[in-house]
Design a protein around this motif. Structure first.
Motif, PDB file in Angstrom:
ATOM      1  N   UNK A   1       0.800  -1.200   0.013  1.00 40.83           N
ATOM      2  CA  UNK A   1      -0.057   0.037  -0.037  1.00 40.83           C
ATOM      3  C   UNK A   1       0.994   1.146  -0.069  1.00 40.83           C
ATOM      4  N   UNK A   2       0.526   2.018  -0.954  1.00 39.36           N
ATOM      5  CA  UNK A   2       1.486   3.258  -0.919  1.00 39.36           C
ATOM      6  C   UNK A   2       1.210   4.265   0.195  1.00 39.36           C
ATOM      7  N   UNK A   3       2.452   4.561   0.842  1.00 43.65           N
ATOM      8  CA  UNK A   3       2.242   5.291   2.003  1.00 43.65           C
ATOM      9  C   UNK A   3       3.005   6.902   2.004  1.00 43.65           C
ATOM     10  N   UNK A   4       4.155   6.611   1.081  1.00 44.60           N
ATOM     11  CA  UNK A   4       5.112   8.043   1.158  1.00 44.60           C
ATOM     12  C   UNK A   4       5.315   8.338  -0.358  1.00 44.60           C
ATOM     13  N   UNK A   5       5.491   9.472  -0.622  1.00 39.12           N
ATOM     14  CA  UNK A   5       6.047  10.050  -1.918  1.00 39.12           C
ATOM     15  C   UNK A   5       6.903  11.190  -1.570  1.00 39.12           C
TER      16      UNK A   5
ATOM     17  N   UNK B   1       4.951   1.700  -8.762  1.00 39.12           N
ATOM     18  CA  UNK B   1       5.765   2.289  -7.987  1.00 39.12           C
ATOM     19  C   UNK B   1       6.851   3.101  -8.661  1.00 39.12           C
ATOM     20  N   UNK B   2       7.251   2.339  -9.928  1.00 38.37           N
ATOM     21  CA  UNK B   2       8.098   3.122 -10.660  1.00 38.37           C
ATOM     22  C   UNK B   2       7.620   4.344 -11.354  1.00 38.37           C
ATOM     23  N   UNK B   3       6.360   4.290 -12.149  1.00 38.84           N
ATOM     24  CA  UNK B   3       5.714   5.442 -12.515  1.00 38.84           C
ATOM     25  C   UNK B   3       5.718   6.590 -11.411  1.00 38.84           C
ATOM     26  N   UNK B   4       5.208   6.246 -10.559  1.00 43.48           N
ATOM     27  CA  UNK B   4       5.096   7.331  -9.182  1.00 43.48           C
ATOM     28  C   UNK B   4       6.376   8.158  -9.040  1.00 43.48           C
ATOM     29  N   UNK B   5       7.305   7.045  -8.741  1.00 45.49           N
ATOM     30  CA  UNK B   5       8.595   7.826  -8.608  1.00 45.49           C
ATOM     31  C   UNK B   5       9.062   8.518  -9.871  1.00 45.49           C
TER      32      UNK B   5
END
Length: 258
Positions: free
Chosen positions: A116-120, A221-225
């Motif tokens: 689950x995404x928690x931090x960007x 995750x790679x796309x968000x980074x």
């Protein structure tokens, strides 16, 4: 402007192209197109899977005679499902962007806990950087975050789409250090980043797992980074800042891509 190589994983034709015009012809208005630019031929070939640069239609056809008996089968790239199935509590995705290359550079990180995404995170802006310095900075920040998570008792894996960065730290740096950080073939670029990163990596080596992922193939995750690396460039954030809004992933993915 430095020459770029364009990898097209999904388009009218797939392969490696040596000009934006050729790449655009394959992806422009093509639904679901997947492509990315790379600063060197080697990185493009690695990302695509060993294909030669040029027009894909001109690629040599594969045959049993053309394959060396000593060649090893190329490892298939990781999929989203495979990443989700990995038994790590914390999964850290890192990416770097540069526009143009060299040019303004920034890094981005996406952190997941139990998938689950928690931090960007975004930052490490450089007014004159390169794709490689941005990727190294991103990986270094992932190491620092991993160290914090490990101290809290979590298991950690890091996912990076830069073979250059991974190989610099996990393979090449050991030999460079043993030879006094010099090599017969010439200058070792980005030593100001690589030397302290290698020291940190040695501290974490037995506590983390690092995986290469292909960029722009739909791994969330790679796309968000990637999007965070562009936020870093747009905001010119020199430190590392927490992106406050993580609830609407589709909105974040709609941001400008690197």
């Amino acid at each position: 402007m430095a020459k770029k190589y364009y990898v097209v994983w999904k388009g009218r034709q797939t392969g490696i192209f040596t000009s934006w015009a050729e790449c655009k012809a394959q992806v422009d208005k093509f639904a679901g197109a997947k492509y990315k630019s790379f600063p060197t031929r080697e990185e493009a070939e690695s990302a695509f899977g060993g294909q030669r640069a040029g027009n894909p239609s001109a690629q040599k056809p594969s045959s049993a005679k053309s394959v060396s008996k000593t060649s090893k089968p190329k490892k298939a790239p990781l999929t989203q499902a495979q990443i989700d199935d990995m038994p790590f509590e914390i999964k850290i995705f890192t990416d770097g962007g540069c526009d143009p290359n060299p040019g303004e550079a920034g890094s981005g990180i996406a952190v997941y806990q139990n998938n689950t995404l928690t931090e960007l995170w975004y930052g490490m802006y450089q007014s004159l950087g390169t794709n490689n310095t941005a990727e190294l900075n991103g990986l270094n920040q992932a190491f620092l975050l991993a160290k914090e998570k490990i101290a809290k008792g979590y298991t950690v894996a890091i996912y990076c789409d830069s073979n250059y960065s991974i190989q610099c730290i996990t393979q090449w740096a050991k030999g460079w250090k043993s030879k006094g950080w010099v090599r017969p073939g010439g200058e070792i670029k980005n030593l100001d980043l690589i030397k302290p990163m290698y020291e940190l990596y040695q501290e974490l080596e037995k506590k983390i797992t690092i995986h290469h992922v292909n960029g722009h193939v739909g791994i969330e995750g790679n796309e968000l980074a990637d999007r965070m690396s562009i936020v870093a460039i747009d905001t010119k954030e020199e430190g590392l800042s927490l992106y406050r809004e993580t609830s609407d992933i589709s909105k974040i993915l709609a941001l400008r891509a690197g």
